[in-house]
Write an enzyme that holds these catalytic residues in place. Structure first.
Site, PDB file in Angstrom:
ATOM      1  N   GLU A 146      -3.675 -11.578  -4.998  1.00  0.00           N
ATOM      2  CA  GLU A 146      -3.640 -11.379  -3.561  1.00  0.00           C
ATOM      3  C   GLU A 146      -3.897 -10.046  -3.179  1.00  0.00           C
ATOM      4  O   GLU A 146      -3.744  -9.036  -3.915  1.00  0.00           O
ATOM      5  CB  GLU A 146      -2.285 -11.824  -2.953  1.00  0.00           C
ATOM      6  CG  GLU A 146      -0.898 -11.013  -3.129  1.00  0.00           C
ATOM      7  CD  GLU A 146      -0.733  -9.852  -2.429  1.00  0.00           C
ATOM      8  OE1 GLU A 146      -1.602  -9.524  -1.361  1.00  0.00           O
ATOM      9  OE2 GLU A 146      -0.084  -8.727  -2.669  1.00  0.00           O
ATOM     10  N   PHE A 147      -4.805 -10.026  -1.936  1.00  0.00           N
ATOM     11  CA  PHE A 147      -4.915  -8.638  -1.487  1.00  0.00           C
ATOM     12  C   PHE A 147      -4.847  -8.599   0.178  1.00  0.00           C
ATOM     13  O   PHE A 147      -5.610  -8.467   1.122  1.00  0.00           O
ATOM     14  CB  PHE A 147      -6.692  -8.629  -1.387  1.00  0.00           C
ATOM     15  CG  PHE A 147      -7.235  -8.816  -3.083  1.00  0.00           C
ATOM     16  CD1 PHE A 147      -6.960  -7.652  -3.855  1.00  0.00           C
ATOM     17  CD2 PHE A 147      -7.829  -9.847  -3.299  1.00  0.00           C
ATOM     18  CE1 PHE A 147      -7.390  -7.846  -5.511  1.00  0.00           C
ATOM     19  CE2 PHE A 147      -8.055  -9.986  -4.718  1.00  0.00           C
ATOM     20  CZ  PHE A 147      -7.951  -9.052  -5.657  1.00  0.00           C
ATOM     21  N   LEU A 148      -3.626  -8.842   0.488  1.00  0.00           N
ATOM     22  CA  LEU A 148      -3.248  -9.171   1.808  1.00  0.00           C
ATOM     23  C   LEU A 148      -2.835  -7.706   2.381  1.00  0.00           C
ATOM     24  O   LEU A 148      -2.322  -7.008   1.607  1.00  0.00           O
ATOM     25  CB  LEU A 148      -1.904 -10.149   2.100  1.00  0.00           C
ATOM     26  CG  LEU A 148      -2.018 -11.541   1.490  1.00  0.00           C
ATOM     27  CD1 LEU A 148      -0.913 -12.142   1.799  1.00  0.00           C
ATOM     28  CD2 LEU A 148      -3.356 -12.063   1.767  1.00  0.00           C
ATOM     29  N   GLU A 150      -0.429  -6.142   5.197  1.00  0.00           N
ATOM     30  CA  GLU A 150       0.363  -6.608   6.321  1.00  0.00           C
ATOM     31  C   GLU A 150       0.108  -6.363   7.861  1.00  0.00           C
ATOM     32  O   GLU A 150      -0.646  -5.295   8.092  1.00  0.00           O
ATOM     33  CB  GLU A 150       1.865  -5.728   6.225  1.00  0.00           C
ATOM     34  CG  GLU A 150       2.664  -6.248   4.946  1.00  0.00           C
ATOM     35  CD  GLU A 150       3.999  -5.857   4.835  1.00  0.00           C
ATOM     36  OE1 GLU A 150       4.517  -5.889   5.871  1.00  0.00           O
ATOM     37  OE2 GLU A 150       4.328  -5.351   3.699  1.00  0.00           O
ATOM     38  N   GLY A 255      -1.982  12.031   7.673  1.00  0.00           N
ATOM     39  CA  GLY A 255      -0.682  11.644   8.456  1.00  0.00           C
ATOM     40  C   GLY A 255       0.339  11.838   7.320  1.00  0.00           C
ATOM     41  O   GLY A 255       0.469  12.579   6.536  1.00  0.00           O
ATOM     42  N   GLY A 259       3.360   3.677   2.886  1.00  0.00           N
ATOM     43  CA  GLY A 259       4.787   3.261   2.446  1.00  0.00           C
ATOM     44  C   GLY A 259       4.793   1.831   2.285  1.00  0.00           C
ATOM     45  O   GLY A 259       3.704   1.115   1.870  1.00  0.00           O
ATOM     46  N   CYS A 262       4.543  -2.634  -1.113  1.00  0.00           N
ATOM     47  CA  CYS A 262       3.690  -2.838  -2.311  1.00  0.00           C
ATOM     48  C   CYS A 262       2.875  -1.464  -2.843  1.00  0.00           C
ATOM     49  O   CYS A 262       2.818  -1.276  -3.917  1.00  0.00           O
ATOM     50  CB  CYS A 262       2.308  -3.644  -1.708  1.00  0.00           C
ATOM     51  SG  CYS A 262       2.895  -5.665  -1.499  1.00  0.00           S
ATOM     52  N   LYS A 325       4.008   0.562   8.685  1.00  0.00           N
ATOM     53  CA  LYS A 325       2.834   0.544   9.643  1.00  0.00           C
ATOM     54  C   LYS A 325       2.838  -0.277  10.949  1.00  0.00           C
ATOM     55  O   LYS A 325       3.695  -1.112  11.054  1.00  0.00           O
ATOM     56  CB  LYS A 325       1.779  -0.071   8.755  1.00  0.00           C
ATOM     57  CG  LYS A 325       1.937  -1.553   8.203  1.00  0.00           C
ATOM     58  CD  LYS A 325       0.807  -1.907   7.143  1.00  0.00           C
ATOM     59  CE  LYS A 325      -0.430  -2.113   8.106  1.00  0.00           C
ATOM     60  NZ  LYS A 325      -1.404  -2.925   7.118  1.00  0.00           N
TER      61      LYS A 325
END
Length: 436
Positions: A146-148, A150, A255, A259, A262, A325
């Site tokens: 998977e390449f999700l 959030e 910044g 975090g 993943c 995020k």
């Protein structure tokens, strides 16, 4: 197509709902009864835009259901393996106990011709280890990482930028790849590349992608350290670099670092696996990537201390953000909360606010103060720290309005997401990360 999704955490719940939305008959299976009950009621146990609507639509259509009994997987043509692979306690490697347990429970319900598609992020070599027991049932194991992102997980599942399927070198593997093509037919028809690889390459793709992304983020944060020492402005530097088509501007935002559940654990597991393979030196730079990332949290705290004249004890500090995020309630390894906790440890009166993550944050860190509304957090604050770039803070909060609420016009922009000139013009003492 009838399919099962084993594991209904963040990845599995999104995948099950998305597959049902494109017309498949999907059963999601998880051992956590409370999680299954919530999903069966159409409410995800975590925040993800669009997901609740997708769940309710799938449940109402009859194409989506959630169960705790693995026997419900029987009869599915494809079984997506979506269980978690957290960082092992006391080390950096991935903990594969949940993957192994799920496969063992699934084996009695597999039929010849079934396909087990691994989606969990695993160390390279995991698929080869699992493939033999699955092949003994007549089923075939493939790896479909998977390449999700959030906050964008529904979009990324339904309209992926690429689909990768690792298959064994056999006729069964070719047949399994065709079955996955059918499963993802709408995305392929819309132009998503469908890449067929060997098992090991498919496993490496996810780890390599995360390692590259983490490196790019830490690179610009390393440049922020140089910018601060030299009087340069890292945002202008990033703009100039971004015009180079070989580099690009995305993910060059300096910044307080990355975090979540993943990226940090995946790059550590990637490096740990490289060491197991005797090639640790090839990814030794990832240790410095991790170190740079963690240093940014220290720097944000120091900026607050410096901005308040060297002393934060007893000062009221509004921390805007708790999730790692925006568009997420995930606080795992959250730089935002880490900064808040460190300021609290220095004796500051910290008040944290976030539009989605407060329930998780209050459970994990009850020692902090919290405010449900942004303006309540700002009221009488001696300093403001922006640590999660929600639109509520970077677009909808004006320096004039915030200035009418605070006790001191001091702001530390931990995400470099504010207009520094506008805030300074409104009488604020503005401090960015790597900015003049």
């Amino acid at each position: 197509m009838r399919m099962s999704v084993i594991g209904c955490g963040y990845l599995g719940a999104v995948h099950a709902a998305a597959m049902a939305s494109i017309g498949h008959d999907v059963v999601g299976i998880d051992v956590d009864e409370r999680k299954v009950a919530a999903l069966a009621d159409g409410a995800a146990p975590f925040y993800e835009p669009q997901l609740d609507d997708l769940l309710r639509d799938g449940l109402a259509s009859g194409r989506l259901r959630f169960r705790t009994d693995m026997a419900e997987a029987a009869g599915s043509a494809v079984h997506f393996l979506a269980v978690g692979t957290p960082q092992v306690a006391g080390g950096h490697a991935a903990d594969l106990r949940f993957v192994d347990t799920a496969v063992e429970a699934l084996l009695p319900h597999l039929r010849p011709g079934d396909v087990v598609a691994g989606k969990s992020t695993v160390p390279v070599g995991t698929a080869a280890r699992l493939a033999e027991s699955i092949a003994a049932t007549g089923a075939t194991l493939v790896w479909n990482p998977e390449f999700l992102r959030e906050g964008w997980a529904v979009h990324d599942t339904i309209t992926p930028d690429r689909l990768v399927v690792g298959i064994p070198s056999s006729q069964a593997g070719d047949t399994a790849a065709d079955l996955l093509r059918d499963a993802y037919a709408p995305a392929i028809a819309a132009g998503a590349p469908f890449l067929v690889t060997d098992l090991a390459t498919a496993e490496l793709v996810k780890g390599a992608a995360n390692a590259f992304l983490a490196t790019k983020i830490s690179f610009i944060n390393a440049m922020a350290e140089i910018a601060e020492a030299s009087g340069a402005d890292v945002t202008l530097l990033a703009d100039a670099l971004g015009h180079d088509t070989r580099i690009g501007r995305r993910y060059l935002g300096s910044g307080i670092g990355f975090g979540g559940g993943c990226l940090p654990k995946d790059i550590r597991a990637f490096a740990a696996r490289a060491e197991e393979l005797g090639r640790g030196e090839a990814v030794g730079f990832l240790r410095e990537v991790d170190s740079i990332n963690l240093r940014r949290r220290d720097r944000a705290v120091q900026l607050v201390v410096d901005a308040l004249g060297g002393l934060v004890f007893g000062k009221r500090i509004a921390v805007l953000g708790a999730a790692f995020k925006p568009f997420s309630d995930d606080i795992r390894d959250s730089p935002a909360l880490d900064v808040a906790v460190r300021l609290r440890g220095l004796g500051a009166d910290v008040v944290v606010t976030d539009p989605a993550a407060l329930p998780n944050a209050t459970t994990a860190h009850p020692q902090l103060g919290y405010a449900d509304e942004r303006d309540d957090a700002l009221r009488d604050a001696d300093a403001v720290v922006v640590v999660t770039e929600w639109d509520l803070y970077r677009r909808e909060m004006t320096p004039e309005h915030a200035g009418s609420l605070v006790a001191g016009r001091v702001i530390v922009d931990g995400r470099n997401c504010l207009d520094a000139a506008a805030w300074r013009a409104a009488g604020w003492s503005y401090h960015g990360m790597g900015r003049r």
